[in-house]
Design a protein around this motif. Structure first.
Motif, PDB file in Angstrom:
ATOM      1  N   ALA B 323      43.647  55.446  28.897  1.00  0.00           N
ATOM      2  CA  ALA B 323      43.865  54.001  28.801  1.00  0.00           C
ATOM      3  C   ALA B 323      42.569  53.242  29.081  1.00  0.00           C
ATOM      4  O   ALA B 323      42.269  52.239  28.429  1.00  0.00           O
ATOM      5  N   TYR B 324      41.812  53.761  30.038  1.00  0.00           N
ATOM      6  CA  TYR B 324      40.526  53.123  30.395  1.00  0.00           C
ATOM      7  C   TYR B 324      39.558  53.171  29.207  1.00  0.00           C
ATOM      8  O   TYR B 324      38.958  52.170  28.817  1.00  0.00           O
ATOM      9  N   TYR B 346      31.720  53.128  35.006  1.00  0.00           N
ATOM     10  CA  TYR B 346      32.835  53.358  35.915  1.00  0.00           C
ATOM     11  C   TYR B 346      32.616  52.693  37.277  1.00  0.00           C
ATOM     12  O   TYR B 346      33.537  52.105  37.849  1.00  0.00           O
ATOM     13  N   GLY B 347      31.390  52.760  37.796  1.00  0.00           N
ATOM     14  CA  GLY B 347      31.095  52.147  39.093  1.00  0.00           C
ATOM     15  C   GLY B 347      31.353  50.648  39.075  1.00  0.00           C
ATOM     16  O   GLY B 347      31.961  50.090  39.991  1.00  0.00           O
ATOM     17  N   TYR B 348      30.898  49.976  38.027  1.00  0.00           N
ATOM     18  CA  TYR B 348      31.109  48.526  37.928  1.00  0.00           C
ATOM     19  C   TYR B 348      32.584  48.217  37.707  1.00  0.00           C
ATOM     20  O   TYR B 348      33.089  47.186  38.158  1.00  0.00           O
ATOM     21  N   TYR B 349      33.286  49.121  36.998  1.00  0.00           N
ATOM     22  CA  TYR B 349      34.715  48.903  36.761  1.00  0.00           C
ATOM     23  C   TYR B 349      35.495  48.957  38.074  1.00  0.00           C
ATOM     24  O   TYR B 349      36.270  48.043  38.389  1.00  0.00           O
ATOM     25  N   THR B 350      35.281  49.999  38.867  1.00  0.00           N
ATOM     26  CA  THR B 350      36.031  50.106  40.121  1.00  0.00           C
ATOM     27  C   THR B 350      35.644  48.974  41.080  1.00  0.00           C
ATOM     28  O   THR B 350      36.493  48.419  41.768  1.00  0.00           O
ATOM     29  N   GLY B 351      34.365  48.611  41.097  1.00  0.00           N
ATOM     30  CA  GLY B 351      33.920  47.534  41.985  1.00  0.00           C
ATOM     31  C   GLY B 351      34.616  46.224  41.644  1.00  0.00           C
ATOM     32  O   GLY B 351      35.155  45.539  42.518  1.00  0.00           O
ATOM     33  N   MET B 352      34.603  45.870  40.349  1.00  0.00           N
ATOM     34  CA  MET B 352      35.205  44.610  39.939  1.00  0.00           C
ATOM     35  C   MET B 352      36.719  44.639  40.141  1.00  0.00           C
ATOM     36  O   MET B 352      37.320  43.637  40.551  1.00  0.00           O
ATOM     37  N   THR B 353      37.331  45.805  39.875  1.00  0.00           N
ATOM     38  CA  THR B 353      38.783  45.914  40.064  1.00  0.00           C
ATOM     39  C   THR B 353      39.150  45.660  41.525  1.00  0.00           C
ATOM     40  O   THR B 353      40.072  44.890  41.821  1.00  0.00           O
ATOM     41  N   ALA B 354      38.414  46.270  42.426  1.00  0.00           N
ATOM     42  CA  ALA B 354      38.681  46.080  43.850  1.00  0.00           C
ATOM     43  C   ALA B 354      38.512  44.619  44.237  1.00  0.00           C
ATOM     44  O   ALA B 354      39.311  44.054  44.982  1.00  0.00           O
ATOM     45  N   LEU B 355      37.470  44.007  43.684  1.00  0.00           N
ATOM     46  CA  LEU B 355      37.200  42.601  43.991  1.00  0.00           C
ATOM     47  C   LEU B 355      38.359  41.715  43.527  1.00  0.00           C
ATOM     48  O   LEU B 355      38.816  40.829  44.261  1.00  0.00           O
ATOM     49  N   ILE B 356      38.840  41.962  42.318  1.00  0.00           N
ATOM     50  CA  ILE B 356      39.952  41.159  41.784  1.00  0.00           C
ATOM     51  C   ILE B 356      41.186  41.331  42.678  1.00  0.00           C
ATOM     52  O   ILE B 356      41.856  40.358  43.037  1.00  0.00           O
ATOM     53  N   LYS B 357      41.461  42.599  43.040  1.00  0.00           N
ATOM     54  CA  LYS B 357      42.640  42.860  43.893  1.00  0.00           C
ATOM     55  C   LYS B 357      42.562  42.096  45.208  1.00  0.00           C
ATOM     56  O   LYS B 357      43.534  41.465  45.641  1.00  0.00           O
ATOM     57  N   ALA B 358      41.390  42.157  45.813  1.00  0.00           N
ATOM     58  CA  ALA B 358      41.237  41.503  47.120  1.00  0.00           C
ATOM     59  C   ALA B 358      41.302  39.987  46.979  1.00  0.00           C
ATOM     60  O   ALA B 358      41.914  39.300  47.798  1.00  0.00           O
ATOM     61  N   GLY B 383      45.630  55.039  40.406  1.00  0.00           N
ATOM     62  CA  GLY B 383      46.176  54.938  39.047  1.00  0.00           C
ATOM     63  C   GLY B 383      45.170  54.365  38.070  1.00  0.00           C
ATOM     64  O   GLY B 383      44.015  54.787  38.034  1.00  0.00           O
ATOM     65  N   ASP B 384      45.604  53.351  37.297  1.00  0.00           N
ATOM     66  CA  ASP B 384      44.731  52.740  36.297  1.00  0.00           C
ATOM     67  C   ASP B 384      43.516  52.060  36.920  1.00  0.00           C
ATOM     68  O   ASP B 384      42.519  51.824  36.255  1.00  0.00           O
ATOM     69  N   GLU B 385      43.644  51.708  38.188  1.00  0.00           N
ATOM     70  CA  GLU B 385      42.532  51.012  38.841  1.00  0.00           C
ATOM     71  C   GLU B 385      41.342  51.937  39.056  1.00  0.00           C
ATOM     72  O   GLU B 385      40.207  51.478  39.141  1.00  0.00           O
ATOM     73  N   ALA B 386      41.606  53.216  39.207  1.00  0.00           N
ATOM     74  CA  ALA B 386      40.534  54.186  39.416  1.00  0.00           C
ATOM     75  C   ALA B 386      40.953  55.486  38.737  1.00  0.00           C
ATOM     76  O   ALA B 386      41.418  56.409  39.395  1.00  0.00           O
ATOM     77  N   PRO B 387      40.789  55.544  37.407  1.00  0.00           N
ATOM     78  CA  PRO B 387      41.355  56.658  36.643  1.00  0.00           C
ATOM     79  C   PRO B 387      40.848  58.044  37.060  1.00  0.00           C
ATOM     80  O   PRO B 387      41.506  59.033  36.795  1.00  0.00           O
ATOM     81  N   TRP B 388      39.670  58.111  37.668  1.00  0.00           N
ATOM     82  CA  TRP B 388      39.169  59.438  38.041  1.00  0.00           C
ATOM     83  C   TRP B 388      39.443  59.787  39.498  1.00  0.00           C
ATOM     84  O   TRP B 388      38.848  60.703  40.040  1.00  0.00           O
ATOM     85  N   GLY B 389      40.328  59.062  40.135  1.00  0.00           N
ATOM     86  CA  GLY B 389      40.697  59.473  41.492  1.00  0.00           C
ATOM     87  C   GLY B 389      40.771  58.297  42.449  1.00  0.00           C
ATOM     88  O   GLY B 389      39.971  57.365  42.374  1.00  0.00           O
ATOM     89  N   ASP B 390      41.736  58.376  43.367  1.00  0.00           N
ATOM     90  CA  ASP B 390      41.970  57.288  44.306  1.00  0.00           C
ATOM     91  C   ASP B 390      40.732  57.018  45.158  1.00  0.00           C
ATOM     92  O   ASP B 390      39.968  57.931  45.487  1.00  0.00           O
TER      93      ASP B 390
END
Lengths: 346, 471
Positions: B323-324, B346-358, B383-390
Motif C-alpha cells: 500500500a505504501y 521511508y525515514g521522512y515518511y515515518t517522521g511525518m506520520t508520527a508528527l501528524i499523529k501527535a 501497520g500502515d504507519e510504519a510498513p516495515w515494522g512497529d
C-alpha cells in the motif's frame, strides 16, 4: 606596476556612510537578515580580504586561507568548553588569543615554505594545504568530534546570539572595519610598498637588496592572522565547526567571493561576500524553475554563471565594474591616463 | 570638499541601503501573506518546514525524501499533491481541523553549516512551527543542537543516522522515528558468531563517520557475545585503489565485515577478486551499501551469498508495504515509487506520520509545543504507519524498531542482476546495544568501540525467520 591597487586610496566619506548604514542596520532589517546575510557577509568578507590582500599587494593567489581559518576555528572550538573536541574549557578570550597565535604561527611556517613558489605552483601548494587541514580534522576525531564541535562557548561580549544577535553583529562589523583599515594602512607602509615591489619585479627587488622570501613569508603571516580572525568569527557565527565547514567547497567559495567582489581591491571582499550571501539565501526562493537547468536547487549553477560573467566581463570584479562605470561618467579634466589593465597573476 | 567620485560612492551606498531595506520589506510582505493565510483558513495554520539535501553527495535524494513526507500528509492529513514533483508541495492538508502549510522545502548540501542556515531560514524567516529533517549524519547533530537552543519549537529527524544526535545531544524536542546507523547493523554480529561460527573477524571501512557508526553496531554486538576483532582497516573516502588495504586484511580470520560504500565498494570487490582469487562471500558480511542497485548491477554476481542488513526490505510481501509503494506510485509515478524502499523516503515518511499523529492528538496546538513534544515522545507507529515494522521511542526520543537480515542470491527475475532475499527480522533493536553505547562512551571512530565481551543485546539469538514470496 598596478595602479589600481597601489595608488588609489579608499574614500573616507564613503567608508563612513557604509559603516553608518551598517550600524543602523539592526533597526532596519529583521534578525534573520542581520544574521544570515549581514553577519555572514562580514566574516566571509574578512576571509576573502585575507585572500585579496595577498593577491593584490603580494601577487600571491592563495587557496590556503580556508585551511588557516579552519585551524583558527578548530583551535578556538577545542580550547573552550564545547560538545565534542578536546574541550579544554579555557576562558573564551584566552582561547581567542590562543587560536589567533596558532593560526599566525602555522601561517608563517607554511608561508615560509610556500613563499618559494610562484603562480600556479603557489596556488597548488596552498590548495594542498587546505585539503590537508580538512582531512586532518576529518580523521582525527579527537580534535573535531564526530560531526564536529557543537555548542561552542562564546566570549561574553558576543552575548547569547540565539536571543539577541545584535552584539555579535556589531563585533563582526567592528572587526571587519579594523581589518579593512589595518590592511589598507599596512599596504602604505615601507613594508607594504616593498611587498608591491616584490609583486611586480621580484628580480629587481632582490637586486636592490630586499629579502624577497622574507617579504612574502611575512605577507602570508599577516594574511594568516586575518584569516584566523575570520575563522574565529565563523565559529561565533555558527556556534559550531565541523570538518565540512572547511572542506574544498568552502575553499573554492572564498575564492569565488574574492573574484566576484574584485581581486584587486580590499573593498571587493565585502561586496563579494554580500552578493554571495544574498544569492545563496534568496536563490532558494526566487529562482524560477526552468526545466532541469535552473531552479531553487541550483545555487551552485547561479553562482558559477555569475563567476564566469565576472571573470570574462570584468576581471576586477563588481568593484571593477563600478570603477569603469565611474571612469565613463566622469568628464576628464585633463587628458585621460591610459586605462590600467588589471594585472593577471602568473 | 568631496570629489565627484565620493559623491558617486555615497549615491551607491544609498542604493545599497535601499536594496537592503527592500529585502526587509519583502520579508515583511512574506509575513503579511502568512497572516492572510491565517485569516483565510479554519484557524491558524500549522507551519511545517522540510529540510533535506538537494546538493552534495545525497542531492539526488531530494525528491524521494520529499515524497516520503508528502505521502504521510496525503494519507493522514487529506492533502493533495500540488504538482508532479514532490517538492511542488501539497494542498488542502488539515490536521485537527487546522490548515497545514509546508513553508518551504529546504535544500542543504550535507554540511552541518548549510543545514543550520537552511534551518534558520525555515524556522526564523519562514516562521515554521515544526521542522522535519535533515538527511545526513553531521547535519543531524547540528540540527539537534539547534533544537536544544530552541525549546519552543519541535524537530523530527528526517533520515540522518548519526548516533550522537539522540544518544548524546539529548535535546528534549528532537525526535527520531527510525533506527540510527549503528542499529542498522544489529543482528549481524549474532548471525556471524552463532550461525556462521566466526570467532574472530576483521573489519574494513571508509575512513569517515558513517562507516565508523555502521561498523560500531557490528563490533558492539559481535564482541559482546565473545567475538574478537584482531584488525580494523580504514581506507580514505574516495579511494579507488584498495589493493594495499586488501593486503592488510589478515588471511587467518574467520570473517570480514565490509563497510565500504558507493563506487568504492565496486572497486573494492573487483580488486579483492583479483588479489584473492574470489570474493569468499561465505566469509563476508556487508553493511547497507551491499544491496544498492548500482552495486548489484556492477558486481552483484561476485556478491552472491553475502549477507547484509537494513531497516527496510524491498522484497517484503506485506500488504502494508504494498500500500505504501502504491501510494507513492499513484501520486508521483514509478521513478519515485522505485525509491520507496530506500531509507531516505521511508525515514521522512515515518517522521511525518508520527508528527501528524501527535499533532492530531494535541488538537493541532503549536502555540505551546510542550504538549506536542510530550505527545511525540509517546507516539508509536504500526501497520500502515510504519510498513516495515512497529516503531516506539526510548527515553532519548530515539526509535526502537526492527531491522532485516538479507542475503544476496542468484537472479530469479531474469534481468541478469542478482536478487536480495530477506531471511530474518531482528526485533526491538535499541540504540544502546544493551548499554554498549551511552552518553558517556566515546563516539565511534577508528578504534572505538573497543572490542569487549559483555552482556549480549536482548535480540541476540532471537532473530525471527521471515520468508517473503519472491517478487
Amino acid at each position: 606596476m598596478n595602479p589600481i591597487v597601489s595608488t588609489k586610496r579608499f574614500s573616507w566619506p564613503a567608508l563612513i556612510v557604509v559603516v553608518a548604514l551598517a550600524a543602523i542596520a539592526p533597526l532596519l532589517v529583521s534578525d534573520f537578515f542581520l544574521n544570515s546575510i549581514l553577519t555572514k557577509a562580514l566574516w566571509l568578507g574578512i576571509a576573502a580580504a585575507s585572500l585579496i590582500f595577498l593577491a593584490a599587494y603580494a601577487g600571491m593567489v592563495s587557496l590556503g586561507q580556508v585551511g588557516i581559518y579552519g585551524i583558527a576555528g578548530m583551535a578556538y572550538a577545542n580550547l573552550v568548553l564545547a560538545d565534542g573536541g578536546a574541550g579544554a574549557a579555557w576562558n573564551p578570550y584566552l582561547a581567542l588569543i590562543g587560536a589567533l597565535v596558532i593560526a599566525t604561527v602555522v601561517g608563517l611556517g607554511f608561508g615560509w615554505i610556500a613563499a618559494r613558489s610562484e603562480g600556479i605552483y603557489f596556488l597548488m601548494i596552498t590548495l594542498a594545504f587546505s585539503v590537508l587541514v580538512y582531512y586532518f580534522f576529518s580523521q582525527v576525531t579527537g580534535l573535531s568530534g564526530f560531526g564536529g564541535i557543537n555548542s561552542v562557548d562564546l566570549p561574553g561580549v558576543v552575548g547569547s546570539p540565539e536571543t539577541d544577535p545584535v552584539p555579535r553583529y556589531f563585533l563582526t562589523l567592528v572587526v571587519a572595519v579594523l581589518v579593512f583599515l589595518g590592511l589598507g594602512a599596512l599596504s602604505r607602509t615601507a613594508f607594504g610598498l616593498g611587498m608591491q615591489g616584490v609583486r611586480d619585479e621580484p628580480a629587481r627587488m632582490r637586486a636592490l637588496g630586499f629579502d624577497v622570501t622574507r617579504h612574502r613569508t611575512l605577507a602570508f603571516g599577516v594574511a594568516a592572522f586575518v584569516a584566523g580572525v575570520a575563522g574565529v568569527l565563523s565559529v561565533f557565527y555558527n556556534t559550531r565547526i565541523t570538518p565540512g565547514s572547511i572542506n574544498l567547497a568552502q575553499t573554492i567559495d572564498v575564492l569565488i567571493v574574492a573574484v566576484i567582489g574584485g581581486l584587486y581591491r580590499l573593498e571587493g571582499a565585502w561586496v563579494g561576500a554580500l552578493t554571495y550571501a544574498l544569492i545563496d539565501n534568496y536563490s532558494r526562493e526566487w529562482v524560477p524553475e526552468v526545466g532541469n537547468v535552473l531552479g531553487p536547487a541550483r545555487f551552485n549553477t547561479l553562482i558559477g554563471v555569475l563567476f564566469l560573467i565576472i571573470v570574462l566581463a570584468s576581471p576586477g570584479g563588481l568593484i571593477g565594474i563600478w570603477d569603469s562605470l565611474m571612469a565613463k561618467v566622469r568628464t576628464p579634466r585633463r587628458a585621460p591616463a591610459p586605462k590600467p589593465v588589471p594585472q593577471t597573476i602568473e | 570638499m568631496f570629489r565627484r567620485s565620493h559623491v558617486a560612492l555615497v549615491a551607491a551606498c544609498a542604493v545599497f541601503a535601499a536594496c537592503g531595506s527592500e529585502s526587509n520589506d519583502d520579508a515583511d510582505k512574506g509575513a503579511d501573506t502568512n497572516k492572510a493565510a491565517e485569516g483565510g483558513g479554519g484557524g491558524d495554520p500549522i507551519k511545517i518546514g522540510f529540510l533535506s539535501d538537494c546538493e552534495g553527495a545525497f542531492g539526488s535524494f531530494f525528491e524521494p525524501t520529499a515524497s516520503g513526507a508528502n505521502l504521510a500528509l496525503i494519507k493522514y492529513a487529506g492533502a493533495k499533491p500540488a504538482g508532479e514533483k514532490p517538492t511542488d508541495g501539497v494542498t488542502g492538508a488539515t490536521i485537527a481541523g487546522k490548515p497545514v502549510e509546508i513553508v518551504g522545502y529546504g535544500c542543504a548540501d550535507d554540511t552541518a553549516d548549510k543545514a543550520i542556515e537552511e534551518t534558520r531560514r525555515l524556522m526564523e524567516q519562514e516562521d515554521a512551527d515544526v521542522l522535519i529533517g535533515p538527511l545526513s549524519g553531521d547535519e543531524g547533530i547540528a540540527v539537534a543542537n539547534y533544537a536544544k537552543e530552541h525549546p519552543d519549537k519541535t524537530f523530527v529527524n528526517g533520515i540522518a543516522g548519526a548516533q550522537d544526535s539522540t544518544l548524546k545531544v539529548q535535546a528534549p524536542n528532537f525526535f527520531r522515528f527510525h533506527p540510527d546507523g549503528a542499529q542498522w547493523s544489529a543482528g549481524l554480529g549474532d548471525y556471524a558468531y552463532n550461525e556462521l561460527g566466526w570467532k574472530n573477524a576483521a573489519i574494513i571501512g571508509d575512513d569517515y563517520s558513517f562507516p565508523y557508526t555502521s561498523l560500531a553496531g557490528f563490533v558492539a554486538e559481535f564482541c559482546a557475545i565473545g567475538g574478537q576483532i584482531p584488525k580494523r582497516v580504514w581506507a580514505p573516502l574516495g579511494e579507488e585503489d584498495y589493493s594495499s588495504y586488501i593486503s592488510q586484511i589478515p588471511e587467518d580470520v574467520d570473517g570480514l565485515y565490509v563497510g565500504i560504500g558507493g563506487s568504492g565498494l565496486i572497486s573494492f570487490i573487483k580488486q579483492y577478486e583479483e588479489q584473492r582469487g574470489r570474493v569468499d562471500t561465505e566469509r563476508m558480511l556487508g553493511n547497507v551499501f551491499w544491496d544498492d542497485p548500482l552495486v548489484l548491477k556492477e558486481v552483484g554476481k561476485s556478491l552472491v551469498g553475502g549477507v547484509t542488513s537494513a531497516m527496510t526490505a524491498a522484497d517484503s510481501d506485506s500488504p502494508e508495504v504494498a500500500a505504501y509503494i502504491q501510494g507513492l506510485k499513484d501520486n508521483y509515478g514509478d521513478e519515485i515509487a522505485g525509491a520507496g524502499p530506500s531509507v531516505f523516503t521511508y525515514g521522512y515518511y515515518t517522521g511525518m506520520t508520527a508528527l501528524i499523529k501527535a499533532l492530531e492528538a494535541v488538537g493541532g496546538d503549536v502555540a505551546d509545543q510542550s504538549k506536542l513534544q510530550a505527545e511525540l515522545a509517546k507516539t508509536t507507529l504500526s501497520g500502515d504507519e510504519a510498513p516495515w515494522g512497529d516503531v516506539k521511542l526510548d527515553s532519548n526520543r530515539q526509535a526502537v524498531s526492527n531491522v532485516f537480515l538479507k542475503k544476496i542470491v542468484e537472479d530469479t527475475t531474469g534481468d541478469g542482476v542478482p536478487d536480495v532475499q530477506t531471511f530474518a527480522r531482528v526485533n526491538e533493536v535499541d540504540q544502546t546495544f544493551n548499554g554498549a553505547f551511552s552518553a558517556d562512551t566515546p563516539a565511534p571512530d577508528r578504534d572505538n568501540p573497543k572490542c569487549e565481551a559483555g552482556e549480549a543485546p536482548p535480540w541476540v539469538g532471537k532473530a525471527e525467520d521471515v520468508s517473503f514470496a519472491k517478487k
